[in-house]
Design a protein around this motif. Structure first.
Motif, PDB file in Angstrom:
ATOM      1  N   UNK A  17       0.826  -1.205   0.000  1.00 34.63           N
ATOM      2  CA  UNK A  17       0.000   0.000   0.000  1.00 34.63           C
ATOM      3  C   UNK A  17       0.865   1.262   0.000  1.00 34.63           C
ATOM      4  N   UNK A  18       1.945   1.238   0.759  1.00 32.00           N
ATOM      5  CA  UNK A  18       2.862   2.374   0.788  1.00 32.00           C
ATOM      6  C   UNK A  18       3.505   2.579  -0.575  1.00 32.00           C
ATOM      7  N   UNK A  19       3.925   1.496  -1.212  1.00 31.65           N
ATOM      8  CA  UNK A  19       4.545   1.597  -2.548  1.00 31.65           C
ATOM      9  C   UNK A  19       3.536   2.113  -3.571  1.00 31.65           C
ATOM     10  N   UNK A  24       6.910   7.910  -6.875  1.00 32.35           N
ATOM     11  CA  UNK A  24       8.248   7.513  -7.301  1.00 32.35           C
ATOM     12  C   UNK A  24       8.323   6.004  -7.511  1.00 32.35           C
ATOM     13  N   UNK A  25       7.804   5.223  -6.562  1.00 31.25           N
ATOM     14  CA  UNK A  25       7.858   3.759  -6.682  1.00 31.25           C
ATOM     15  C   UNK A  25       7.070   3.292  -7.901  1.00 31.25           C
ATOM     16  N   UNK A  34       0.432  -0.225 -15.055  1.00 36.08           N
ATOM     17  CA  UNK A  34       0.220   0.382 -13.742  1.00 36.08           C
ATOM     18  C   UNK A  34       0.261   1.900 -13.854  1.00 36.08           C
ATOM     19  N   UNK A  35       1.174   2.405 -14.668  1.00 35.45           N
ATOM     20  CA  UNK A  35       1.261   3.853 -14.873  1.00 35.45           C
ATOM     21  C   UNK A  35       0.005   4.405 -15.543  1.00 35.45           C
ATOM     22  N   UNK A  90       9.016  -5.344  -5.471  1.00 38.15           N
ATOM     23  CA  UNK A  90       8.895  -4.736  -6.800  1.00 38.15           C
ATOM     24  C   UNK A  90       7.489  -4.915  -7.369  1.00 38.15           C
ATOM     25  N   UNK A  91       7.182  -4.067  -8.363  1.00 38.89           N
ATOM     26  CA  UNK A  91       5.982  -4.220  -9.179  1.00 38.89           C
ATOM     27  C   UNK A  91       6.421  -4.885 -10.476  1.00 38.89           C
ATOM     28  N   UNK A  92       5.508  -5.608 -11.110  1.00 36.16           N
ATOM     29  CA  UNK A  92       5.801  -6.162 -12.429  1.00 36.16           C
ATOM     30  C   UNK A  92       4.505  -6.451 -13.148  1.00 36.16           C
TER      31      UNK A  92
END
Length: 189
Positions: A17-19, A24-25, A34-35, A90-92
């Motif tokens: 949740x923080x990420x 920035x993350x 995701x963007x 990480x995200x992926x």
């Protein structure tokens, strides 16, 4: 039968949740979907990620969350256990996200209830949905039971059909044989 999705450790969820709340993350994640996500994104379906160490022994390496935007998953977030506790890793994005959702839908219509987990077999670059028969088990521990089901996710290694459930007792010997290196020519056996 319903799947019994185990609850993720609260610190693992908080780290995701923080990420997700960190521009920035998210920007540095290099996950275009995701963007581009419109509206709120939420982490759902936490699955413990285990690595197959051999002989049916596994070890927990993290928790994976599917990141939903609206009606679809757009990415995944993974956490890892550090000496200080659970931390965002990480995200992926990629084919394993849709494949995981498909395998979970398959499992929801099975006759038996299962606890879903992910099983990584690094030597084969393979990921499988592990359907553990003991729904009350601690998701962070455990061995593959002979009657547990493994559903290889796509893309699966050559010769292993993705999305076809296999009993662990049937698939483990095949995986172990493939991971075991062949002796070098001229070397003692």
């Amino acid at each position: 039968m319903p799947l019994h999705v185990p609850p993720a450790p609260a610190p693992a969820l908080r780290s995701v949740l923080t990420a997700l709340g960190s521009p920035t993350a998210v920007r540095e994640a290099r996950t275009p979907s995701l963007l581009r996500a419109q509206g709120p994104v939420t982490p759902e379906l936490p699955l413990p990620v285990h690595v197959l160490d051999g002989g049916g022994a596994t070890r927990l390496t993290g928790w994976r969350f599917l990141i939903r935007s609206g009606e679809r998953s757009v990415a995944a977030a993974e956490t890892m256990l550090t000496p200080d506790g659970w931390a965002f890793s990480h995200f992926f994005e990629g084919p394993y996200i849709a494949s995981t959702e498909r395998a979970l839908r398959q499992a929801e219509v099975m006759q038996q209830s299962y606890q879903p987990r992910l099983l990584s077999i690094p030597g084969l670059y393979m990921l499988a949905l592990w359907l553990h028969g003991d729904c009350a088990a601690d998701a962070a521990t455990g061995r593959l039971a002979a009657t547990d089901l493994l559903v290889p996710l796509a893309p699966a290694p050559p010769g292993i059909a993705a999305h076809r459930p296999h009993r662990a007792a049937e698939l483990l010997p095949v995986l172990t044989h493939r991971v075991t290196p062949a002796p070098l020519l001229g070397s003692p056996a």
